[in-house]
Every structure is written in C-alpha cells, then in structure tokens.
Motif scaffolding. Structure first.
Motif, PDB file in Angstrom:
ATOM      1  N   ILE A  29       8.442  -4.465 -10.284  1.00  0.00           N
ATOM      2  CA  ILE A  29       7.362  -3.545 -10.669  1.00  0.00           C
ATOM      3  C   ILE A  29       7.905  -2.482 -11.618  1.00  0.00           C
ATOM      4  N   GLU A  49       4.691   2.669   1.475  1.00  0.00           N
ATOM      5  CA  GLU A  49       5.610   3.006   0.385  1.00  0.00           C
ATOM      6  C   GLU A  49       6.246   4.383   0.632  1.00  0.00           C
ATOM      7  N   LYS A  73      11.886   1.260  -7.220  1.00  0.00           N
ATOM      8  CA  LYS A  73      10.645   1.205  -7.994  1.00  0.00           C
ATOM      9  C   LYS A  73      10.620   2.224  -9.113  1.00  0.00           C
ATOM     10  N   GLY A 105       0.294  -7.671  -8.659  1.00  0.00           N
ATOM     11  CA  GLY A 105       0.107  -7.059  -7.344  1.00  0.00           C
ATOM     12  C   GLY A 105       0.210  -8.092  -6.252  1.00  0.00           C
ATOM     13  N   GLY A 106       0.178  -7.593  -5.032  1.00  0.00           N
ATOM     14  CA  GLY A 106       0.221  -8.490  -3.882  1.00  0.00           C
ATOM     15  C   GLY A 106      -0.892  -8.102  -2.945  1.00  0.00           C
ATOM     16  N   GLY A 112       0.817  -1.209   0.000  1.00  0.00           N
ATOM     17  CA  GLY A 112       0.000   0.000   0.000  1.00  0.00           C
ATOM     18  C   GLY A 112       0.853   1.262   0.000  1.00  0.00           C
ATOM     19  N   GLY A 113       0.180   2.339  -0.368  1.00  0.00           N
ATOM     20  CA  GLY A 113       0.876   3.594  -0.608  1.00  0.00           C
ATOM     21  C   GLY A 113       1.488   4.239   0.633  1.00  0.00           C
ATOM     22  N   LEU A 124      -0.649   6.084  -6.032  1.00  0.00           N
ATOM     23  CA  LEU A 124       0.780   6.305  -6.331  1.00  0.00           C
ATOM     24  C   LEU A 124       1.182   5.649  -7.642  1.00  0.00           C
ATOM     25  N   THR A 125       0.522   4.535  -7.961  1.00  0.00           N
ATOM     26  CA  THR A 125       0.887   3.793  -9.173  1.00  0.00           C
ATOM     27  C   THR A 125       0.762   4.671 -10.418  1.00  0.00           C
ATOM     28  N   GLU A 153       3.859   6.753 -10.550  1.00  0.00           N
ATOM     29  CA  GLU A 153       4.979   5.840 -10.860  1.00  0.00           C
ATOM     30  C   GLU A 153       5.050   5.554 -12.359  1.00  0.00           C
ATOM     31  N   ARG A 190      -2.670  -3.694  -5.561  1.00  0.00           N
ATOM     32  CA  ARG A 190      -3.126  -4.742  -4.650  1.00  0.00           C
ATOM     33  C   ARG A 190      -4.406  -5.329  -5.230  1.00  0.00           C
ATOM     34  N   LYS A 227      -9.918  -1.381  -6.852  1.00  0.00           N
ATOM     35  CA  LYS A 227      -8.973  -1.126  -7.955  1.00  0.00           C
ATOM     36  C   LYS A 227      -9.546  -1.638  -9.279  1.00  0.00           C
TER      37      LYS A 227
HETATM   38  N1  UDP Z   1       2.621  -1.925  -4.828  1.00  0.00           N
HETATM   39  C1  UDP Z   1       3.612  -2.834  -4.517  1.00  0.00           C
HETATM   40  N2  UDP Z   1       3.342  -4.148  -4.670  1.00  0.00           N
HETATM   41  C2  UDP Z   1       2.146  -4.584  -5.091  1.00  0.00           C
HETATM   42  C3  UDP Z   1       1.124  -3.657  -5.394  1.00  0.00           C
HETATM   43  C4  UDP Z   1       1.395  -2.316  -5.254  1.00  0.00           C
HETATM   44  O1  UDP Z   1       4.723  -2.462  -4.128  1.00  0.00           O
HETATM   45  O2  UDP Z   1       1.978  -5.781  -5.199  1.00  0.00           O
HETATM   46  C5  UDP Z   1       2.920  -0.519  -4.620  1.00  0.00           C
HETATM   47  C6  UDP Z   1       2.628   0.385  -5.796  1.00  0.00           C
HETATM   48  O3  UDP Z   1       3.705   0.361  -6.705  1.00  0.00           O
HETATM   49  C7  UDP Z   1       2.467   1.717  -5.071  1.00  0.00           C
HETATM   50  C8  UDP Z   1       1.793   1.300  -3.763  1.00  0.00           C
HETATM   51  O4  UDP Z   1       2.147  -0.057  -3.550  1.00  0.00           O
HETATM   52  O5  UDP Z   1       3.725   2.276  -4.772  1.00  0.00           O
HETATM   53  C9  UDP Z   1       0.293   1.411  -3.876  1.00  0.00           C
HETATM   54  O6  UDP Z   1      -0.085   2.709  -3.637  1.00  0.00           O
HETATM   55  P1  UDP Z   1      -1.430   3.292  -4.243  1.00  0.00           P
HETATM   56  O7  UDP Z   1      -1.543   4.675  -3.711  1.00  0.00           O
HETATM   57  O8  UDP Z   1      -1.422   3.152  -5.732  1.00  0.00           O
HETATM   58  O9  UDP Z   1      -2.595   2.372  -3.692  1.00  0.00           O
HETATM   59  P2  UDP Z   1      -2.968   1.757  -2.246  1.00  0.00           P
HETATM   60  O10 UDP Z   1      -2.475   0.347  -2.296  1.00  0.00           O
HETATM   61  O11 UDP Z   1      -2.314   2.582  -1.190  1.00  0.00           O
HETATM   62  O12 UDP Z   1      -4.455   1.807  -2.222  1.00  0.00           O
END
Ligand code: UDP
Length: 409
Positions: free
Chosen positions: A293, A46, A195, A254-255, A42-43, A314-315, A318, A225, A230
């Motif tokens: 990623i 991150e 990343k 994603g995870g 999650g962001g 954040l994606t 990115e 995720r 999403k």
């Molecule tokens: N991300 C990751 N691994 C995953 C899925 C997402 O590292 O399997 C990262 C993605 O690159 C981003 C963050 O987690 O940096 C997700 O932030 P975002 O604000 O897009 O969404 P959130 O998950 O906080 O709702």
C-alpha cells in the motif's frame, strides 16, 4: 529513552516526546484495555496495532481483545454501522436480539481486566453491561460519523452508550446529546509503520511493475476496503470522465475486513464496472499488505478517497503524509484532513472529482505544493504521538472527574 521513542523523536521533535513521558508518569499506575471487533482490516485495527507497542514503550500497561461473532452478528453490526452513518435501513427488534445474544456470549469469553476499558464502535458496545458487576472505568470510542444517525437505530444504542463513563468522537460535528462527558480525539497514522515510512524508489517502481502499472503515466489511486460507502463506482465514473481529456490509469486497491460481510459483493460490482479497461487496476490485497500500500500510494499522482460517508478516513492522512494531493468526498473526517484548495480538494460528485483531478494533472507544481502542505498538516495534527497524548490525558481526566484544571508537575 527506548530506541522506538528516539525514532519518534526524530520525526516529531523532543518536546512532543517529553510531554508524552510527563503525562504517562501520571497515569501509568492504571492499565488500559482496548476491545474491538477485528484484528485486521479497517482503521481501528490499524491504529491499535501501532498504539499498543508505543504504550508499552512509555510504560503504560495496555492490552487489546477482539470480540467474536458469527456471520449473522456481523451482518447485524454492519447494518448498525450503515444506519448510524444514516445510510441504511433501521435495525429491527430481531436484529437487536442477535446483537444482544452475541454480547452475552462475548461477556463469557472476553476477560475484562483493564482499569480503563476502551470499547471501540458499536459491535462490542454492549459489553458495558458488565460495569455494574465489575466496576472499572469505561470509555466508548466511536469512530463513526454519527452526526445524522437513523434515529431508531441510535435509540437502541444510546442507552448502552450512556452506561459508559465517557464517549470519544473523532470531531465536534459527531458529538451527541448524551448524559455522559464527551471528548474529541481525531484518529492518527504512524509515521514509522511499514505503511507510512520512507521507501526507496526501487521498491516503488518494482511494486508498480508487478501490477502492470506504468510509472511513466499519471496514476489515480484509491486504497479502501471494497465497501459501497467508499464509493469505488463513483471513483471509476470520475476516472472515465478524466480519461476523455487526459491520459491516466486508475488503481483501486483494497481487501476486506473480518467484520464486514458486504466486501465480496462490492468487489464483484467494481470488477464488472471496470470491465476490460486495461488502465483500471483492481487489486485485491491480502491482509497485512502495508508495504504494498505504501508503494502504491507513493507511486500515485493523485489519491482519491471519494467516500459517501466516513468516520475519519486514515487513508487520507496516509496519502497526505506521502506528499500526495487528495481528492476526497466532503464528508466526515475527510473534511478536517483535506483542506479545500490547500491539501487537496473536497468534492460532492464524480464530476467534481474529475474536474479537480484534471486541474491537478495539468498543474504538477500545484500537486507538489498541495503535497507539501498535506505532509505538514498531518505532521501537526494526525500523527500517532498526538493521539496517544490525547488518550493519556483522557485517562488523567477520568481520574479527576469534574475538575477543570489538572496540574502536571
Ligand atoms: N487498508 C489496508 N488494506 C486494505 C484497505 C485498507 O491495510 O486492503 C488500511 C488503510 O491503509 C487504512 C485502514 O486500512 O490504514 C482503513 O482505515 P480508514 O479509516 O481509511 O477506513 P475504514 O476501513 O476504517 O472505514
């Protein structure tokens, strides 16, 4: 200047770094403590992972703590999250009791040591009950789109939020009618992280190869995720529409996040919908897959972030940073990153997403131009140095309540 600051200076220029140092000199006598609910995924995690080393480099003492909770607590906080996004049933009094019990347990566990305590999102928000006992300054940093919350759920949370000294929202539309001052700070990405940093072409093509993705054919990608908000199923629907008229492959990578119990079920739904299409690559990423990623995005033609609700996303930044046009749901913070027709397209449906994807696939020059615009847009607005400056200015403002003008040397 440390080598880390020099590296940022290479990207953002000397003025940005000089400004950071000037503001840091005014606030570094007070420490910052960040508290959230997950160390990875999650962001929020991150950003904190990248922010803490940079704070140390400019001489501001900062710590980061993660609250704990059992499965039931995280089910409740996910329900709160969905309801605040306006997408889910309201909270029940029983759920609120679960929340309060976990808050009490965490108040015994977490050492509240910062001079200014930044509490991220609803999960740890209740810790502010300690304020009466220990003082300090408290900031609630909300990353969620709370513009149309379920009113009864917000009714549970709002009295807690009003115990804070200030609240931060990601964009003006999320601001609430509150008795405390509100600040606007958009999230950010770190251009130096694994990343986001530059990668050589060999790493990108080796990553695509490893996943059986053909670098010679267009690749549509969503990194997220596995979360219904999403809209991964909407992305598959869009891909299928595109595929009827243009060759392409789809990557859904994603995870999960430690504080999101719904991930596994969503992943099952995605796998079922992808069925046996050899051009759909559903990739379950372990935590800390940053290079992977990075390479997957760099190897893509177009990036989707087709969220139905989004705090910031954040994606999106990115992908824009890597020069990719982004097709995003017209929700939350995606709207300040995807400038429609300039850095990508905002869409409201799988059909809309498919039409825009086709338009881009048929026009590589347009893809390139939007990618360049996107990179510049992120450079001006969504890099970590900008967010750090906003947080430092907030520290300064909190020391001068009510003052409209604070002079820096
Ligand atoms: N991300 C990751 N691994 C995953 C899925 C997402 O590292 O399997 C990262 C993605 O690159 C981003 C963050 O987690 O940096 C997700 O932030 P975002 O604000 O897009 O969404 P959130 O998950 O906080 O709702």
């Amino acid at each position: 200047m440390t080598s880390l600051l020099e590296a940022y200076q290479e990207v953002v220029g000397p003025q940005v770094v000089q400004e950071l140092l000037v503001v840091a000199a005014r606030v570094r006598h007070r420490s910052m403590q960040h508290i959230n609910s997950t160390a990875v995924g999650g962001g929020v995690a991150e950003i904190l992972t990248r922010l803490l080393p940079l704070l140390a480099d400019i001489g501001v003492r900062a710590t980061w703590d993660v609250i704990r909770g059992d499965q039931r607590f995280f089910e409740v906080t996910k329900a709160i999250h969905n309801a605040l996004h306006g997408k889910g049933p309201p909270l029940t009094p029983e759920m609120w009791e679960v929340y309060q019990a976990a808050t009490r347990a965490n108040l015994e566990q977490v050492q509240l040591k910062g001079d200014v305590i930044f509490v991220h999102d609803p999960q740890p928000a209740g810790l502010v009950e300690a304020r009466e006992r220990i003082g300090r300054q408290w900031v609630w940093r909300c990353h969620i789109d709370v513009s149309t919350p379920d009113e009864s759920t917000w009714g549970f949370l709002r009295p807690l939020v009003e115990l804070y000294d200030a609240a931060i929202f990601s964009m003006p539309e999320f601001a609430q009618s509150l008795s405390i001052p509100q600040y606007l700070v958009a999230p950010s990405i770190d251009p130096l992280s694994d990343k986001n940093r530059e990668l050589d072409a060999g790493t990108v093509s080796a990553t695509l190869d490893r996943h059986g993705i053909d670098a010679g054919r267009p690749v549509l990608t969503q990194i997220s995720r596995f979360d219904r908000l999403k809209d991964p199923l909407g992305v598959i629907a869009a891909y299928r529409l595109v595929k009827q008229r243009h060759d392409c492959q789809l990557v859904l990578a994603g995870g999960g996040a430690a504080d999101d119990p719904e991930g596994e079920q969503t992943l099952e739904e995605v796998r079922a919908r992808a069925a046996d299409d050899p051009d759909i690559h559903v990739i379950l990423l372990p935590p800390l897959s940053d290079l992977e990623i990075n390479a997957l995005v760099r190897g893509s033609t177009i990036v989707f972030q087709k969220s139905l609700k989004e705090g910031f996303g954040l994606t999106v930044s990115e992908a824009l940073w890597k020069g990719k046009p982004v097709i995003g749901g017209a929700v939350g913070g995606i709207r300040i990153q995807v400038l429609n027709g300039v850095t990508g397209y905002l869409v409201h449906s799988p059909e809309g997403a498919a039409n825009r994807a086709l338009e881009l696939l048929r026009n590589p020059a347009l893809c390139r131009r939007m990618g360049e615009n996107g990179h510049e847009h992120v450079k001006q607005n969504f890099l970590l140095t900008r967010q750090l400056k906003d947080y430092l200015l907030l520290m300064l403002a909190l020391e001068h309540p009510g003052e409209r003008l604070i002079r820096l040397p």
